[in-house]
Design an enzyme around this catalytic site. Sequence first.
Site, PDB file in Angstrom:
ATOM      1  N   PRO A  32       5.742  -4.514   3.758  1.00 60.17           N
ATOM      2  CA  PRO A  32       6.980  -3.726   3.760  1.00 60.17           C
ATOM      3  C   PRO A  32       6.641  -2.292   4.162  1.00 60.17           C
ATOM      4  O   PRO A  32       5.689  -1.717   3.635  1.00 60.17           O
ATOM      5  CB  PRO A  32       7.468  -3.803   2.301  1.00 60.17           C
ATOM      6  CG  PRO A  32       6.280  -4.186   1.490  1.00 60.17           C
ATOM      7  CD  PRO A  32       5.335  -4.916   2.400  1.00 60.17           C
ATOM      8  N   LEU A  33       7.388  -1.732   5.085  1.00 57.39           N
ATOM      9  CA  LEU A  33       7.071  -0.406   5.623  1.00 57.39           C
ATOM     10  C   LEU A  33       8.350   0.402   5.765  1.00 57.39           C
ATOM     11  O   LEU A  33       9.148   0.149   6.678  1.00 57.39           O
ATOM     12  CB  LEU A  33       6.392  -0.538   6.990  1.00 57.39           C
ATOM     13  CG  LEU A  33       5.028  -1.244   7.020  1.00 57.39           C
ATOM     14  CD1 LEU A  33       4.677  -1.703   8.434  1.00 57.39           C
ATOM     15  CD2 LEU A  33       3.937  -0.344   6.462  1.00 57.39           C
ATOM     16  N   THR A  34       8.553   1.315   4.853  1.00 56.45           N
ATOM     17  CA  THR A  34       9.760   2.136   4.896  1.00 56.45           C
ATOM     18  C   THR A  34       9.884   2.857   6.236  1.00 56.45           C
ATOM     19  O   THR A  34       8.893   3.347   6.764  1.00 56.45           O
ATOM     20  CB  THR A  34       9.736   3.138   3.725  1.00 56.45           C
ATOM     21  OG1 THR A  34       9.870   2.378   2.530  1.00 56.45           O
ATOM     22  CG2 THR A  34      10.852   4.149   3.799  1.00 56.45           C
ATOM     23  N   GLN A  86      12.336  -6.283  -0.366  1.00 57.56           N
ATOM     24  CA  GLN A  86      11.619  -5.653  -1.470  1.00 57.56           C
ATOM     25  C   GLN A  86      12.568  -4.758  -2.262  1.00 57.56           C
ATOM     26  O   GLN A  86      13.351  -4.009  -1.686  1.00 57.56           O
ATOM     27  CB  GLN A  86      10.442  -4.818  -0.967  1.00 57.56           C
ATOM     28  CG  GLN A  86       9.523  -4.411  -2.111  1.00 57.56           C
ATOM     29  CD  GLN A  86       8.431  -3.458  -1.699  1.00 57.56           C
ATOM     30  OE1 GLN A  86       8.688  -2.432  -1.061  1.00 57.56           O
ATOM     31  NE2 GLN A  86       7.199  -3.774  -2.056  1.00 57.56           N
ATOM     32  N   CYS A 117       4.744   1.882  -5.363  1.00 58.99           N
ATOM     33  CA  CYS A 117       5.165   3.152  -4.750  1.00 58.99           C
ATOM     34  C   CYS A 117       4.571   4.334  -5.527  1.00 58.99           C
ATOM     35  O   CYS A 117       4.774   4.459  -6.736  1.00 58.99           O
ATOM     36  CB  CYS A 117       6.682   3.243  -4.716  1.00 58.99           C
ATOM     37  SG  CYS A 117       7.240   4.792  -4.007  1.00 58.99           S
ATOM     38  N   LYS A 156       4.132  -6.755  -5.734  1.00 58.28           N
ATOM     39  CA  LYS A 156       3.124  -6.001  -4.975  1.00 58.28           C
ATOM     40  C   LYS A 156       2.722  -4.799  -5.811  1.00 58.28           C
ATOM     41  O   LYS A 156       3.578  -4.062  -6.302  1.00 58.28           O
ATOM     42  CB  LYS A 156       3.705  -5.557  -3.627  1.00 58.28           C
ATOM     43  CG  LYS A 156       2.764  -4.710  -2.789  1.00 58.28           C
ATOM     44  CD  LYS A 156       3.251  -4.603  -1.350  1.00 58.28           C
ATOM     45  CE  LYS A 156       2.302  -3.782  -0.499  1.00 58.28           C
ATOM     46  NZ  LYS A 156       2.677  -2.360  -0.432  1.00 58.28           N
ATOM     47  N   GLY A 219      -5.108  -3.838   2.756  1.00 57.07           N
ATOM     48  CA  GLY A 219      -5.756  -2.543   2.920  1.00 57.07           C
ATOM     49  C   GLY A 219      -6.749  -2.473   4.054  1.00 57.07           C
ATOM     50  O   GLY A 219      -7.755  -3.173   4.063  1.00 57.07           O
ATOM     51  N   ASP A 220      -6.412  -1.652   5.079  1.00 58.79           N
ATOM     52  CA  ASP A 220      -7.344  -1.252   6.133  1.00 58.79           C
ATOM     53  C   ASP A 220      -7.679  -2.319   7.178  1.00 58.79           C
ATOM     54  O   ASP A 220      -8.711  -2.191   7.846  1.00 58.79           O
ATOM     55  CB  ASP A 220      -8.667  -0.743   5.535  1.00 58.79           C
ATOM     56  CG  ASP A 220      -8.488   0.423   4.599  1.00 58.79           C
ATOM     57  OD1 ASP A 220      -7.400   1.037   4.633  1.00 58.79           O
ATOM     58  OD2 ASP A 220      -9.419   0.727   3.832  1.00 58.79           O
TER      59      ASP A 220
END
Length: 379
Positions: A32-34, A86, A117, A156, A219-220
């Site tokens: 999920p990416l705001t 989400q 968050c 998450k 992550g990454d």
Amino acid sequence: MSVEAEKPLGPIDTERPYKKLIDFRNKTYLAPLTTVGNLPFRRICKEYGVDITCGEMAMAKNLLHGQQSEWALTKRHASEDIFGMQICGSKIDQVVKACELINNETDVDFVDLNMGCPIDLVFKAGAGSALPESRGKMVKMIKGMQTVLDVPVTVKFRTGLKENTPTAHKLIPRFEELNVGLCTIHGRSRMQRYTKSANWDYIRSLKQEFTKIPLFGNGDVLSFEDYNNCKAQSGVDGIMIGRGALIKPWIFDEIKEQRHWDISSRERLDMLKRFCNYGLEHWGTDSQGVNNTRRFLCEWQSFLYRYVPVGVMEVVPQKLNERAPPYFGRDELETLMASPKAADWVKLSEMLLGPAPEDFTFVPKHKANSFEVMIYIYI
Ligand SMILES: Cc1cc2nc3c(=O)[nH]c(=O)nc-3n(C[C@H](O)[C@H](O)[C@H](O)COP(=O)(O)O)c2cc1C
């Protein structure tokens, strides 16, 4: 005789059977990416083969207030065959009520509870990364969500609040008792910004404690090698990818095909063209729709410019936490696409959407070009 009366006598079944069970294991998952994880962008990722997609985080309170822009975040495209939304909130009744509405009004395959968050406003209200700190409330919230939803609830979260004292492992028994559909851990603490690498060793130790429900790591990951290594080393059931997908959405294709794709600037421009078409379809073709499309394109370009083409690299693969020195591309377009200047992102948008209005200025929301201020803005 009424239908009710025909039911066999016996204890009331309190566990709602899920309408749709999802096998998450071994699937690729777009984080999920705001702002940047909008529907047109997710369509692009679907074209490159991502399996699971998730909408941008929606605040329970705003959903309950009937905010149209918040409900728009629950919209899925037909190509998104495993799609979740989400939700974030601090009050049990608000989150559960919002889930009831989601269940009745939308078409999603799962609902993910945001427990990661980091931003102050959300944290201080007791939502996002503050939720795991109030374990009783967290459990009640998830139970309530499960009661009203016909689809799986997923969660998450981060490693904990502070880098050196991870606490996520304490949550595992709760999640297993609750039988949540999927857990995803972002291998960073709340305080840790993107300057330091995600802690995949901790993710591995967590995986060893999970026996019943799937665990995804996050992550990454920026290459199929990162994907393979993180998966093999940690033993997780799957990987979620965020910035890697923003910088090079074709990463999902590279993972499926297990090879590097030396994509040309032409092919990348074609991708942007498709994004603009999907943007106009989604936000409208009037001047406001064009403006929105341009703005979200520039927002995305603030990540895209960081891609270094395979063909110009000395050592492959590119790593997420390494900054490449400025370089000249193999053609003018490739050089333009690597520019860190917002004015050049607007120039790119003009190649696809025509001249920007005179008063159009662009400042990226996520300031992806500055690692120190790289926090994600939610609200
Ligand atoms: C621009 C941006 C927006 C984000 N928005 C959300 C969000 O709405 N919900 C969430 O749980 N995480 C959000 N995150 C965090 C990502 O989902 C992901 O956990 C994090 O970026 C680490 O994964 P990566 O290293 O693959 O990027 C966001 C991250 C970025 C960079």
